[in-house]
Design a protein around this motif. Structure first.
Motif, PDB file in Angstrom:
ATOM      1  N   THR A  52       0.976  -1.230   0.046  1.00  0.00           N
ATOM      2  CA  THR A  52       0.040  -0.068   0.101  1.00  0.00           C
ATOM      3  C   THR A  52       0.792   1.351  -0.012  1.00  0.00           C
ATOM      4  O   THR A  52       1.968   1.320   0.298  1.00  0.00           O
ATOM      5  N   THR A  53       0.307   2.332  -0.125  1.00  0.00           N
ATOM      6  CA  THR A  53       1.065   3.607  -0.227  1.00  0.00           C
ATOM      7  C   THR A  53       1.736   3.748   1.132  1.00  0.00           C
ATOM      8  O   THR A  53       2.942   4.309   1.110  1.00  0.00           O
ATOM      9  N   ASP A  54       1.151   3.614   2.275  1.00  0.00           N
ATOM     10  CA  ASP A  54       1.988   3.971   3.437  1.00  0.00           C
ATOM     11  C   ASP A  54       2.899   2.929   3.684  1.00  0.00           C
ATOM     12  O   ASP A  54       4.037   3.084   4.351  1.00  0.00           O
ATOM     13  N   GLU A  55       2.694   1.581   3.301  1.00  0.00           N
ATOM     14  CA  GLU A  55       3.819   0.565   3.328  1.00  0.00           C
ATOM     15  C   GLU A  55       5.077   1.055   2.553  1.00  0.00           C
ATOM     16  O   GLU A  55       6.270   0.776   2.855  1.00  0.00           O
ATOM     17  N   GLN A  56       4.613   1.350   1.376  1.00  0.00           N
ATOM     18  CA  GLN A  56       5.702   2.030   0.362  1.00  0.00           C
ATOM     19  C   GLN A  56       6.545   3.056   1.172  1.00  0.00           C
ATOM     20  O   GLN A  56       7.849   3.129   0.984  1.00  0.00           O
ATOM     21  N   LEU A  57       5.646   4.086   1.597  1.00  0.00           N
ATOM     22  CA  LEU A  57       6.570   5.104   2.312  1.00  0.00           C
ATOM     23  C   LEU A  57       7.492   4.572   3.422  1.00  0.00           C
ATOM     24  O   LEU A  57       8.729   5.191   3.617  1.00  0.00           O
ATOM     25  N   LYS A  58       6.781   3.726   4.472  1.00  0.00           N
ATOM     26  CA  LYS A  58       7.750   3.069   5.352  1.00  0.00           C
ATOM     27  C   LYS A  58       9.024   2.429   4.864  1.00  0.00           C
ATOM     28  O   LYS A  58      10.029   2.596   5.366  1.00  0.00           O
ATOM     29  N   LEU A  59       8.831   1.761   3.740  1.00  0.00           N
ATOM     30  CA  LEU A  59       9.897   0.922   3.137  1.00  0.00           C
ATOM     31  C   LEU A  59      10.923   2.054   2.544  1.00  0.00           C
ATOM     32  O   LEU A  59      12.203   1.860   2.737  1.00  0.00           O
ATOM     33  N   ALA A 116      13.577  -3.399  -2.218  1.00  0.00           N
ATOM     34  CA  ALA A 116      14.298  -3.474  -3.463  1.00  0.00           C
ATOM     35  C   ALA A 116      13.164  -3.069  -4.681  1.00  0.00           C
ATOM     36  O   ALA A 116      13.624  -1.930  -5.492  1.00  0.00           O
ATOM     37  N   MET A 117      11.911  -3.285  -4.791  1.00  0.00           N
ATOM     38  CA  MET A 117      10.995  -3.172  -5.482  1.00  0.00           C
ATOM     39  C   MET A 117      10.591  -1.440  -5.460  1.00  0.00           C
ATOM     40  O   MET A 117      10.535  -0.662  -6.496  1.00  0.00           O
ATOM     41  N   VAL A 118      10.607  -1.131  -4.358  1.00  0.00           N
ATOM     42  CA  VAL A 118       9.879   0.330  -3.831  1.00  0.00           C
ATOM     43  C   VAL A 118      11.077   1.274  -4.490  1.00  0.00           C
ATOM     44  O   VAL A 118      10.968   2.664  -4.766  1.00  0.00           O
ATOM     45  N   ASP A 119      12.438   0.819  -4.457  1.00  0.00           N
ATOM     46  CA  ASP A 119      13.565   1.756  -4.524  1.00  0.00           C
ATOM     47  C   ASP A 119      13.576   2.050  -5.930  1.00  0.00           C
ATOM     48  O   ASP A 119      14.426   2.853  -6.706  1.00  0.00           O
ATOM     49  N   ILE A 120      12.900   1.095  -6.957  1.00  0.00           N
ATOM     50  CA  ILE A 120      12.917   1.269  -8.390  1.00  0.00           C
ATOM     51  C   ILE A 120      11.910   2.240  -8.662  1.00  0.00           C
ATOM     52  O   ILE A 120      10.739   2.213  -8.392  1.00  0.00           O
ATOM     53  N   PRO A 121      12.148   3.403  -9.281  1.00  0.00           N
ATOM     54  CA  PRO A 121      11.158   4.457  -9.860  1.00  0.00           C
ATOM     55  C   PRO A 121       9.898   3.659 -10.817  1.00  0.00           C
ATOM     56  O   PRO A 121      10.283   3.201 -11.659  1.00  0.00           O
TER      57      PRO A 121
END
Length: 125
Positions: free
Chosen positions: A28-35, A54-59
């Motif tokens: 979710t958006t919140d989980e992405q922000l935390k990661l 690693a996925m979240v760090d990829i634009p």
């Protein structure tokens, strides 16, 4: 994990089922922000969270996955669409080479023209 990251960066194909699974487990958006904000040691995270980090760090990683999935399924759908058109084309060639069917078609065209003209003359009078 590196293979998936490389495929997303470079736009290389990944298996359709794998992409569908990855998209289902998108954070979710919140989980992405935390990661994204996580600054600790990666070893403190579970393997699944390390992968998601690693996925979240990829634009636009998940948009890239959607694009790869679209391209993969597009090829399959295109191939399944081309076959019926080939059958239709072969059928039309077969029908156009048959003289009896050609005569029937000409007769139908003449009848349509006659009915059309009768219909027009009815409305004009």
């Amino acid at each position: 994990m590196e293979e998936v990251c490389d495929a997303l960066y470079e736009g290389n194909e990944l298996p359709v089922e794998f992409l569908q699974t990855l998209l289902k487990m998108a954070p979710t958006t919140d989980e992405q922000l935390k990661l994204r904000l996580f600054t600790g040691e990666l070893s403190q995270l579970s393997l699944a969270d390390q992968f998601l980090k690693a996925m979240v760090d990829i634009p636009f990683a998940f948009k890239r996955m959607e694009a790869l999935l679209f391209l993969s399924t597009l090829k399959e759908e295109l191939n399944s669409t081309i076959e019926p058109f080939a059958v239709l084309e072969n059928t039309m060639v077969l029908f156009s080479s048959c003289s009896k069917l050609h005569l029937v078609r000409q007769g139908l065209v003449v009848k349509v023209v006659v009915l059309y003209h009768q219909d027009i003359s009815f409305y004009q009078s």
